[in-house]
Design a protein around this motif. Structure first.
Motif, PDB file in Angstrom:
ATOM      1  N   MET A   1      37.646  15.676 -12.199  1.00  0.00           N
ATOM      2  CA  MET A   1      37.841  16.752 -11.338  1.00  0.00           C
ATOM      3  C   MET A   1      36.739  16.574 -10.147  1.00  0.00           C
ATOM      4  SD  MET A   1      39.126  20.793 -11.029  1.00  0.00           S
ATOM      5  CE  MET A   1      40.541  20.139 -11.589  1.00  0.00           C
ATOM      6  N   LEU A   2      36.812  16.681  -8.850  1.00  0.00           N
ATOM      7  CA  LEU A   2      35.659  16.664  -8.046  1.00  0.00           C
ATOM      8  C   LEU A   2      35.691  18.008  -7.181  1.00  0.00           C
ATOM      9  CD1 LEU A   2      35.456  12.926  -7.017  1.00  0.00           C
ATOM     10  CD2 LEU A   2      34.280  14.093  -8.509  1.00  0.00           C
ATOM     11  N   ILE A   3      34.783  18.637  -6.749  1.00  0.00           N
ATOM     12  CA  ILE A   3      34.877  19.849  -5.741  1.00  0.00           C
ATOM     13  C   ILE A   3      33.708  19.296  -4.758  1.00  0.00           C
ATOM     14  CG2 ILE A   3      34.283  21.973  -5.121  1.00  0.00           C
ATOM     15  CD1 ILE A   3      35.407  22.894  -8.089  1.00  0.00           C
ATOM     16  N   ASN A   4      34.506  18.943  -3.355  1.00  0.00           N
ATOM     17  CA  ASN A   4      33.436  18.561  -2.626  1.00  0.00           C
ATOM     18  C   ASN A   4      32.637  17.259  -2.982  1.00  0.00           C
ATOM     19  OD1 ASN A   4      34.316  20.444  -0.567  1.00  0.00           O
ATOM     20  ND2 ASN A   4      32.575  21.659  -0.740  1.00  0.00           N
ATOM     21  N   GLY A   5      33.292  16.447  -3.684  1.00  0.00           N
ATOM     22  CA  GLY A   5      32.649  15.080  -3.933  1.00  0.00           C
ATOM     23  C   GLY A   5      31.804  15.334  -5.166  1.00  0.00           C
ATOM     24  N   ARG A   6      31.742  16.366  -5.739  1.00  0.00           N
ATOM     25  CA  ARG A   6      30.874  16.634  -6.969  1.00  0.00           C
ATOM     26  C   ARG A   6      31.788  16.782  -8.313  1.00  0.00           C
ATOM     27  NH1 ARG A   6      27.927  18.536  -2.584  1.00  0.00           N
ATOM     28  NH2 ARG A   6      25.932  17.684  -2.432  1.00  0.00           N
ATOM     29  N   GLU A   7      31.130  16.138  -9.351  1.00  0.00           N
ATOM     30  CA  GLU A   7      32.229  16.190 -10.301  1.00  0.00           C
ATOM     31  C   GLU A   7      31.825  17.353 -10.864  1.00  0.00           C
ATOM     32  OE1 GLU A   7      32.714  13.446 -14.466  1.00  0.00           O
ATOM     33  OE2 GLU A   7      31.711  12.836 -13.022  1.00  0.00           O
ATOM     34  N   VAL A   8      32.871  17.893 -11.637  1.00  0.00           N
ATOM     35  CA  VAL A   8      32.917  19.250 -12.381  1.00  0.00           C
ATOM     36  C   VAL A   8      33.608  19.089 -13.687  1.00  0.00           C
ATOM     37  CG1 VAL A   8      32.546  20.896 -10.328  1.00  0.00           C
ATOM     38  CG2 VAL A   8      34.701  20.333 -11.142  1.00  0.00           C
ATOM     39  N   SER A   9      33.274  19.907 -14.651  1.00  0.00           N
ATOM     40  CA  SER A   9      33.839  19.677 -15.971  1.00  0.00           C
ATOM     41  C   SER A   9      35.237  20.677 -15.943  1.00  0.00           C
ATOM     42  CB  SER A   9      32.996  20.080 -17.131  1.00  0.00           C
ATOM     43  OG  SER A   9      33.569  19.924 -18.236  1.00  0.00           O
ATOM     44  N   ALA A  10      36.212  20.324 -16.281  1.00  0.00           N
ATOM     45  CA  ALA A  10      37.361  21.246 -16.476  1.00  0.00           C
ATOM     46  C   ALA A  10      37.942  21.324 -17.823  1.00  0.00           C
ATOM     47  CB  ALA A  10      38.755  20.457 -15.618  1.00  0.00           C
ATOM     48  N   LYS A  11      38.292  22.520 -18.037  1.00  0.00           N
ATOM     49  CA  LYS A  11      39.029  22.886 -19.365  1.00  0.00           C
ATOM     50  C   LYS A  11      40.344  23.078 -19.400  1.00  0.00           C
ATOM     51  CE  LYS A  11      34.812  25.373 -20.890  1.00  0.00           C
ATOM     52  NZ  LYS A  11      34.284  26.616 -21.177  1.00  0.00           N
ATOM     53  N   GLY A  12      40.994  22.640 -20.615  1.00  0.00           N
ATOM     54  CA  GLY A  12      42.454  22.820 -20.334  1.00  0.00           C
ATOM     55  C   GLY A  12      43.187  21.323 -20.582  1.00  0.00           C
ATOM     56  N   THR A  13      44.476  21.545 -20.696  1.00  0.00           N
ATOM     57  CA  THR A  13      45.448  20.256 -20.728  1.00  0.00           C
ATOM     58  C   THR A  13      46.526  20.158 -19.611  1.00  0.00           C
ATOM     59  OG1 THR A  13      46.838  21.345 -22.481  1.00  0.00           O
ATOM     60  CG2 THR A  13      45.180  20.093 -23.250  1.00  0.00           C
ATOM     61  N   GLN A  14      47.082  21.215 -19.633  1.00  0.00           N
ATOM     62  CA  GLN A  14      48.063  21.203 -18.397  1.00  0.00           C
ATOM     63  C   GLN A  14      47.733  22.206 -17.328  1.00  0.00           C
ATOM     64  OE1 GLN A  14      51.999  21.433 -19.642  1.00  0.00           O
ATOM     65  NE2 GLN A  14      52.206  19.725 -20.897  1.00  0.00           N
ATOM     66  N   ARG A  15      46.946  22.962 -17.853  1.00  0.00           N
ATOM     67  CA  ARG A  15      46.576  24.100 -16.747  1.00  0.00           C
ATOM     68  C   ARG A  15      44.745  23.799 -16.821  1.00  0.00           C
ATOM     69  NH1 ARG A  15      49.181  29.829 -16.114  1.00  0.00           N
ATOM     70  NH2 ARG A  15      50.942  29.180 -15.042  1.00  0.00           N
ATOM     71  N   TRP A  16      44.393  23.476 -15.904  1.00  0.00           N
ATOM     72  CA  TRP A  16      42.946  23.248 -15.871  1.00  0.00           C
ATOM     73  C   TRP A  16      41.943  24.226 -15.313  1.00  0.00           C
ATOM     74  CZ3 TRP A  16      43.398  18.056 -13.566  1.00  0.00           C
ATOM     75  CH2 TRP A  16      44.002  16.968 -14.246  1.00  0.00           C
ATOM     76  N   HIS A  17      41.152  24.607 -15.846  1.00  0.00           N
ATOM     77  CA  HIS A  17      40.216  25.547 -15.388  1.00  0.00           C
ATOM     78  C   HIS A  17      38.574  25.045 -15.362  1.00  0.00           C
ATOM     79  CE1 HIS A  17      43.083  28.705 -16.635  1.00  0.00           C
ATOM     80  NE2 HIS A  17      43.104  28.051 -17.398  1.00  0.00           N
ATOM     81  N   VAL A  18      38.110  25.847 -14.020  1.00  0.00           N
ATOM     82  CA  VAL A  18      36.771  25.098 -13.645  1.00  0.00           C
ATOM     83  C   VAL A  18      36.081  26.394 -13.225  1.00  0.00           C
ATOM     84  CG1 VAL A  18      35.498  23.902 -12.059  1.00  0.00           C
ATOM     85  CG2 VAL A  18      37.479  22.984 -12.918  1.00  0.00           C
ATOM     86  N   ARG A  19      34.931  26.610 -13.803  1.00  0.00           N
ATOM     87  CA  ARG A  19      34.050  27.912 -13.191  1.00  0.00           C
ATOM     88  C   ARG A  19      32.810  27.217 -12.585  1.00  0.00           C
ATOM     89  NH1 ARG A  19      35.107  32.916 -15.471  1.00  0.00           N
ATOM     90  NH2 ARG A  19      36.776  32.886 -17.087  1.00  0.00           N
ATOM     91  N   VAL A  20      32.766  27.529 -11.248  1.00  0.00           N
ATOM     92  CA  VAL A  20      31.592  27.298 -10.451  1.00  0.00           C
ATOM     93  C   VAL A  20      31.295  28.355  -9.733  1.00  0.00           C
ATOM     94  CG1 VAL A  20      30.784  25.612  -8.534  1.00  0.00           C
ATOM     95  CG2 VAL A  20      32.592  24.920 -10.093  1.00  0.00           C
ATOM     96  N   PRO A  21      29.851  28.841  -9.723  1.00  0.00           N
ATOM     97  CA  PRO A  21      29.539  30.032  -9.192  1.00  0.00           C
ATOM     98  C   PRO A  21      29.571  29.887  -7.459  1.00  0.00           C
ATOM     99  CG  PRO A  21      27.667  29.204 -10.689  1.00  0.00           C
ATOM    100  CD  PRO A  21      28.829  28.119 -10.456  1.00  0.00           C
ATOM    101  N   VAL A  22      30.005  30.758  -6.829  1.00  0.00           N
ATOM    102  CA  VAL A  22      30.226  30.828  -5.504  1.00  0.00           C
ATOM    103  C   VAL A  22      29.000  30.554  -4.632  1.00  0.00           C
ATOM    104  CG1 VAL A  22      30.587  32.102  -3.203  1.00  0.00           C
ATOM    105  CG2 VAL A  22      31.991  32.639  -5.487  1.00  0.00           C
ATOM    106  N   LYS A  23      27.727  30.631  -5.076  1.00  0.00           N
ATOM    107  CA  LYS A  23      26.388  30.233  -4.691  1.00  0.00           C
ATOM    108  C   LYS A  23      26.393  28.741  -4.768  1.00  0.00           C
ATOM    109  CE  LYS A  23      21.668  30.745  -5.662  1.00  0.00           C
ATOM    110  NZ  LYS A  23      20.541  31.184  -6.208  1.00  0.00           N
ATOM    111  N   THR A  24      26.921  28.113  -5.710  1.00  0.00           N
ATOM    112  CA  THR A  24      26.926  26.647  -5.824  1.00  0.00           C
ATOM    113  C   THR A  24      27.842  25.988  -4.717  1.00  0.00           C
ATOM    114  OG1 THR A  24      26.439  26.789  -8.230  1.00  0.00           O
ATOM    115  CG2 THR A  24      27.298  24.709  -7.452  1.00  0.00           C
ATOM    116  N   VAL A  25      29.072  26.492  -4.747  1.00  0.00           N
ATOM    117  CA  VAL A  25      30.144  26.188  -3.663  1.00  0.00           C
ATOM    118  C   VAL A  25      29.263  26.061  -2.311  1.00  0.00           C
ATOM    119  CG1 VAL A  25      32.442  26.306  -2.874  1.00  0.00           C
ATOM    120  CG2 VAL A  25      32.136  26.448  -5.255  1.00  0.00           C
ATOM    121  N   ARG A  26      28.750  27.157  -2.091  1.00  0.00           N
ATOM    122  CA  ARG A  26      28.117  27.375  -0.788  1.00  0.00           C
ATOM    123  C   ARG A  26      27.183  26.172  -0.506  1.00  0.00           C
ATOM    124  NH1 ARG A  26      27.461  34.042  -1.031  1.00  0.00           N
ATOM    125  NH2 ARG A  26      29.491  34.350  -0.292  1.00  0.00           N
TER     126      ARG A  26
END
Length: 67
Positions: A1-26
């Motif tokens: 999974m990518l957010i703005n072209g950066r790879e992030v680690s997702a948890k889950g099998t059918q429903r994926w969850h990713v936690r990224v601090p708003v500060k990082t997304v900014r």
């Protein structure tokens, strides 16, 4: 999974969850961006953000769901 072209680690099998601090997304986005690019399995979708999220307000959490 990518957010703005950066790879992030997702948890889950059918429903994926990713936690990224708003500060990082900014940091990964243009100032005052209105969308972020979320890529899953080679498909990219621009996801609308709440107005002002990339500004100076405090936001505890943002939930993005793929349909």
């Amino acid at each position: 999974m990518l957010i703005n072209g950066r790879e992030v680690s997702a948890k889950g099998t059918q429903r994926w969850h990713v936690r990224v601090p708003v500060k990082t997304v900014r940091a990964w986005s243009a100032p005052y961006a209105r969308t972020i690019a979320v890529s899953v399995a080679g498909s990219t979708q621009d996801v609308k953000l709440p107005i002002g999220m990339m500004g100076h307000g405090d936001l505890a959490m943002l939930v993005v769901r793929a349909k």
